[in-house]
Every structure is written in C-alpha cells, then in structure tokens.
Design a protein around this motif. Structure first.
Motif, short mmCIF file in Angstrom:
data_model
loop_
_atom_site.label_atom_id
_atom_site.label_comp_id
_atom_site.label_asym_id
_atom_site.label_seq_id
_atom_site.Cartn_x
_atom_site.Cartn_y
_atom_site.Cartn_z
N VAL A 1 0.85 -1.18 0.00
CA VAL A 1 0.00 0.00 0.00
C VAL A 1 0.90 1.24 0.00
O VAL A 1 1.82 1.35 0.79
CB VAL A 1 -0.92 0.02 1.23
CG1 VAL A 1 -1.73 1.27 1.29
CG2 VAL A 1 -1.80 -1.20 1.25
N ASP A 2 0.62 2.14 -0.90
CA ASP A 2 1.39 3.37 -1.03
C ASP A 2 0.54 4.53 -0.54
O ASP A 2 -0.33 5.02 -1.26
CB ASP A 2 1.79 3.56 -2.49
CG ASP A 2 2.73 4.73 -2.71
OD1 ASP A 2 3.30 5.23 -1.72
OD2 ASP A 2 2.88 5.14 -3.85
N LEU A 3 0.76 4.94 0.71
CA LEU A 3 -0.03 6.02 1.30
C LEU A 3 0.57 7.38 0.99
O LEU A 3 1.80 7.54 0.99
CB LEU A 3 -0.10 5.86 2.82
CG LEU A 3 -0.82 4.65 3.36
CD1 LEU A 3 -0.71 4.60 4.89
CD2 LEU A 3 -2.27 4.66 2.96
N THR B 1 2.02 10.81 1.95
CA THR B 1 2.79 11.14 3.15
C THR B 1 3.06 12.63 3.20
O THR B 1 3.43 13.23 2.19
CB THR B 1 4.13 10.37 3.14
OG1 THR B 1 3.86 8.98 3.00
CG2 THR B 1 4.92 10.60 4.41
N GLU C 1 -6.74 12.74 3.35
CA GLU C 1 -7.82 11.87 3.74
C GLU C 1 -7.53 11.28 5.12
O GLU C 1 -6.48 10.65 5.33
CB GLU C 1 -8.02 10.75 2.72
CG GLU C 1 -9.23 9.89 3.01
CD GLU C 1 -9.47 8.82 1.97
OE1 GLU C 1 -10.36 8.00 2.21
OE2 GLU C 1 -8.78 8.79 0.93
N ARG D 1 -5.89 7.75 6.06
CA ARG D 1 -5.22 7.22 4.88
C ARG D 1 -4.05 8.09 4.43
O ARG D 1 -3.58 7.97 3.30
CB ARG D 1 -6.21 7.05 3.74
CG ARG D 1 -7.27 6.02 4.03
CD ARG D 1 -8.07 5.73 2.78
NE ARG D 1 -9.02 4.66 3.01
CZ ARG D 1 -8.79 3.38 2.72
NH1 ARG D 1 -7.65 3.02 2.19
NH2 ARG D 1 -9.70 2.48 2.96
N THR D 2 -3.60 8.98 5.30
CA THR D 2 -2.45 9.83 5.01
C THR D 2 -1.43 9.62 6.12
O THR D 2 -1.76 9.75 7.31
CB THR D 2 -2.86 11.31 4.95
OG1 THR D 2 -3.87 11.47 3.96
CG2 THR D 2 -1.67 12.20 4.60
N LEU D 3 -0.21 9.27 5.76
CA LEU D 3 0.86 9.08 6.73
C LEU D 3 1.44 10.44 7.09
O LEU D 3 1.82 11.21 6.20
CB LEU D 3 1.94 8.18 6.13
CG LEU D 3 3.10 7.80 7.03
CD1 LEU D 3 2.62 7.03 8.25
CD2 LEU D 3 4.09 6.96 6.24
#
Length: 54
Positions: A1-3, A5, A25, A28-30
């Motif tokens: 999974v590519d969040l 950032t 979001e 869903r955002t690092l």
C-alpha cells in the motif's frame, strides 16, 4: 500500500508555493513528525486538515 505522506518538508513547500494549507484523507495519510508538522504549520500560518472520504 502506497499512502500519501506529509511532513514538515511538505509544510515548507506548501508555504513557498503560497498555499493556505494542506488537506489529506483522514486515516489514509501518513503524517511524519506530527508535532513538528503542526508547530511549523502554526508558525507559518497554514492549516492542516484531515477529511473523511465521501
């Protein structure tokens, strides 16, 4: 999974670009260095907001 950032460097880039703030979001955002990011955003007068997806 590519969040997506964000971190302090993102805040600095947003300020240089003349943006008013950042929106990601929720859940869903690092966020890197959350305390540093918030402190820098406050210092630079930017908002940081997490929103729920519809």
């Amino acid at each position: 999974v590519d969040l997506p950032t964000i971190g302090p460097a993102t805040v600095r880039g947003a300020a240089r670009a003349g943006l008013a703030g950042l929106v990601g979001e929720a859940g869903r955002t690092l966020v890197l260095d959350r305390e540093g990011l918030v402190a820098l955003a406050d210092e630079l007068g930017l908002f940081v907001l997490g929103v729920e997806a519809p």
